[in-house]
Design a protein around this motif. Sequence first.
Motif, PDB file in Angstrom:
ATOM      1  N   ILE A 146       0.843  -1.208   0.000  1.00  0.00           N
ATOM      2  CA  ILE A 146       0.000   0.000   0.000  1.00  0.00           C
ATOM      3  C   ILE A 146       0.872   1.250   0.000  1.00  0.00           C
ATOM      4  O   ILE A 146       0.651   2.189  -0.768  1.00  0.00           O
ATOM      5  N   SER A 147       1.882   1.265   0.855  1.00  0.00           N
ATOM      6  CA  SER A 147       2.765   2.426   0.949  1.00  0.00           C
ATOM      7  C   SER A 147       3.522   2.656  -0.352  1.00  0.00           C
ATOM      8  O   SER A 147       3.635   3.789  -0.836  1.00  0.00           O
ATOM      9  N   ILE A 148       4.022   1.580  -0.957  1.00  0.00           N
ATOM     10  CA  ILE A 148       4.782   1.684  -2.210  1.00  0.00           C
ATOM     11  C   ILE A 148       3.899   2.208  -3.341  1.00  0.00           C
ATOM     12  O   ILE A 148       4.265   3.151  -4.060  1.00  0.00           O
ATOM     13  N   LEU A 149       2.719   1.613  -3.506  1.00  0.00           N
ATOM     14  CA  LEU A 149       1.837   1.999  -4.600  1.00  0.00           C
ATOM     15  C   LEU A 149       1.314   3.427  -4.411  1.00  0.00           C
ATOM     16  O   LEU A 149       1.194   4.189  -5.369  1.00  0.00           O
ATOM     17  N   ILE A 154      -0.526   5.337  -7.507  1.00  0.00           N
ATOM     18  CA  ILE A 154      -1.222   4.268  -8.214  1.00  0.00           C
ATOM     19  C   ILE A 154      -2.406   3.807  -7.373  1.00  0.00           C
ATOM     20  O   ILE A 154      -2.274   3.561  -6.181  1.00  0.00           O
ATOM     21  N   THR A 155      -3.566   3.711  -8.006  1.00  0.00           N
ATOM     22  CA  THR A 155      -4.749   3.229  -7.300  1.00  0.00           C
ATOM     23  C   THR A 155      -4.612   1.730  -7.045  1.00  0.00           C
ATOM     24  O   THR A 155      -4.027   1.003  -7.839  1.00  0.00           O
ATOM     25  N   PHE A 156      -5.189   1.281  -5.934  1.00  0.00           N
ATOM     26  CA  PHE A 156      -5.058  -0.136  -5.607  1.00  0.00           C
ATOM     27  C   PHE A 156      -6.373  -0.747  -5.141  1.00  0.00           C
ATOM     28  O   PHE A 156      -6.390  -1.818  -4.562  1.00  0.00           O
ATOM     29  N   GLU A 157      -7.517  -0.060  -5.423  1.00  0.00           N
ATOM     30  CA  GLU A 157      -8.778  -0.598  -4.925  1.00  0.00           C
ATOM     31  C   GLU A 157      -9.512  -1.472  -5.932  1.00  0.00           C
ATOM     32  O   GLU A 157     -10.500  -2.125  -5.577  1.00  0.00           O
ATOM     33  N   VAL A 191      -8.854  -5.796   2.191  1.00  0.00           N
ATOM     34  CA  VAL A 191      -8.271  -7.103   1.858  1.00  0.00           C
ATOM     35  C   VAL A 191      -6.752  -6.996   1.805  1.00  0.00           C
ATOM     36  O   VAL A 191      -6.029  -7.826   2.372  1.00  0.00           O
ATOM     37  N   LEU A 192      -6.263  -5.974   1.130  1.00  0.00           N
ATOM     38  CA  LEU A 192      -4.825  -5.805   0.950  1.00  0.00           C
ATOM     39  C   LEU A 192      -4.107  -5.604   2.281  1.00  0.00           C
ATOM     40  O   LEU A 192      -3.032  -6.175   2.521  1.00  0.00           O
ATOM     41  N   LEU A 245      -8.731  -3.297  13.077  1.00  0.00           N
ATOM     42  CA  LEU A 245      -7.552  -3.956  12.516  1.00  0.00           C
ATOM     43  C   LEU A 245      -6.274  -3.416  13.151  1.00  0.00           C
ATOM     44  O   LEU A 245      -6.151  -2.217  13.409  1.00  0.00           O
ATOM     45  N   ASN A 246      -5.340  -4.295  13.350  1.00  0.00           N
ATOM     46  CA  ASN A 246      -4.056  -3.904  13.954  1.00  0.00           C
ATOM     47  C   ASN A 246      -3.099  -3.474  12.845  1.00  0.00           C
ATOM     48  O   ASN A 246      -2.259  -4.247  12.389  1.00  0.00           O
ATOM     49  N   VAL A 247      -3.245  -2.213  12.396  1.00  0.00           N
ATOM     50  CA  VAL A 247      -2.402  -1.712  11.311  1.00  0.00           C
ATOM     51  C   VAL A 247      -1.536  -0.573  11.827  1.00  0.00           C
ATOM     52  O   VAL A 247      -1.859   0.083  12.819  1.00  0.00           O
ATOM     53  N   ARG A 248      -0.425  -0.365  11.137  1.00  0.00           N
ATOM     54  CA  ARG A 248       0.470   0.728  11.506  1.00  0.00           C
ATOM     55  C   ARG A 248      -0.239   2.063  11.320  1.00  0.00           C
ATOM     56  O   ARG A 248      -1.100   2.210  10.456  1.00  0.00           O
ATOM     57  N   ASN A 249       0.178   3.043  12.096  1.00  0.00           N
ATOM     58  CA  ASN A 249      -0.430   4.369  12.004  1.00  0.00           C
ATOM     59  C   ASN A 249      -0.237   4.974  10.618  1.00  0.00           C
ATOM     60  O   ASN A 249      -1.123   5.639  10.087  1.00  0.00           O
ATOM     61  N   LYS A 250       0.918   4.718  10.007  1.00  0.00           N
ATOM     62  CA  LYS A 250       1.179   5.219   8.654  1.00  0.00           C
ATOM     63  C   LYS A 250       0.180   4.648   7.660  1.00  0.00           C
ATOM     64  O   LYS A 250      -0.357   5.369   6.815  1.00  0.00           O
ATOM     65  N   THR A 251      -0.081   3.335   7.757  1.00  0.00           N
ATOM     66  CA  THR A 251      -1.038   2.691   6.856  1.00  0.00           C
ATOM     67  C   THR A 251      -2.432   3.240   7.077  1.00  0.00           C
ATOM     68  O   THR A 251      -3.168   3.502   6.124  1.00  0.00           O
ATOM     69  N   LYS A 252      -2.796   3.415   8.331  1.00  0.00           N
ATOM     70  CA  LYS A 252      -4.113   3.954   8.668  1.00  0.00           C
ATOM     71  C   LYS A 252      -4.299   5.331   8.033  1.00  0.00           C
ATOM     72  O   LYS A 252      -5.345   5.623   7.454  1.00  0.00           O
TER      73      LYS A 252
END
Length: 313
Positions: A146-149, A154-157, A191-192, A245-252
Amino acid sequence: MKISVIIPVYNVEKYIKKCLETVKEQTYKDIEVIIVNDGTKDNSQNIINEFVKKDSRFKSFIKENGGLSDARNYGTQKATGDYIIYLDSDDFWDLDLLERLVEQIDSNKEIPDLIYFPKRIITENEKFIKQENVPNISMETGENVISILRNLHITFETAWCYLINREFWNKNSFQFEKGKLHEDIGIMPIVLVQAQKVSVVNNSFYNYVQREGSITNNTNYQNLLKRLNDLLYFYDVYQEKLTKLNVRNKTKKILEEYIASGVLQKACFLKEKEFKEYKEKIKNRKVLSKIYCTSFRSIIKRIYYILKLYLLC
């Protein structure tokens, strides 16, 4: 390994033959093709029948109209392959797409949850518009992908840009939400982010046909209202799911900004009455605050939305 190709069909007689031809002619042959007639009213089923007669890998199912999400869910339930892949019936593939995806699987010791591949955008006359340039990535977490795209803008949905491990999909009970437009953005980023083993390939393409009258291209005002309200609905869903979900703050932050941008960008196409109502919904949800000023680009984006929403409209 067996791949289940899931193709929802609704009033696409002009396009479906080419779509099915590019599936039939794939250089990778171990596939089943699940075609879901979602109550189509044109000649599409007759075209489907010709493929079913000539190729045992093609299977046809007919159901009452329930929309794209419902048709995809129906097809997924019928799938028996190790992997599933979605294809919209007015689009088509490069002929080596599945072969390149399987090569990516074979090159790794571990079994991926997802493989992302790029899209090429063309007109109905197959005139090139643009295509994505993504890096080749092997077995990263979904959060890192997600971070790279996103850094590459680039859309990823879009669901049809993934080869999906069916066991991973079923284990997490993923489903497209019936009755909603922009259904992909409501599920695929979630999902990703839950995938632990994701690869990206950049050597074959999904050909997205940008045509008049498609859901994403329709200028009908009622459709615009529904799209915007559905995006707001998914914005609320994101707030709930990202909390669980247990995601990093950056991802959130990336995902919050991703959905917030979708909510904001078409607001000024509304007429005055609806715009005032929509603007109030945005304000109550503090959507603008999700455009984080973490880069020069995001600062410009936030200023742009402030001007559009509060000064120019």
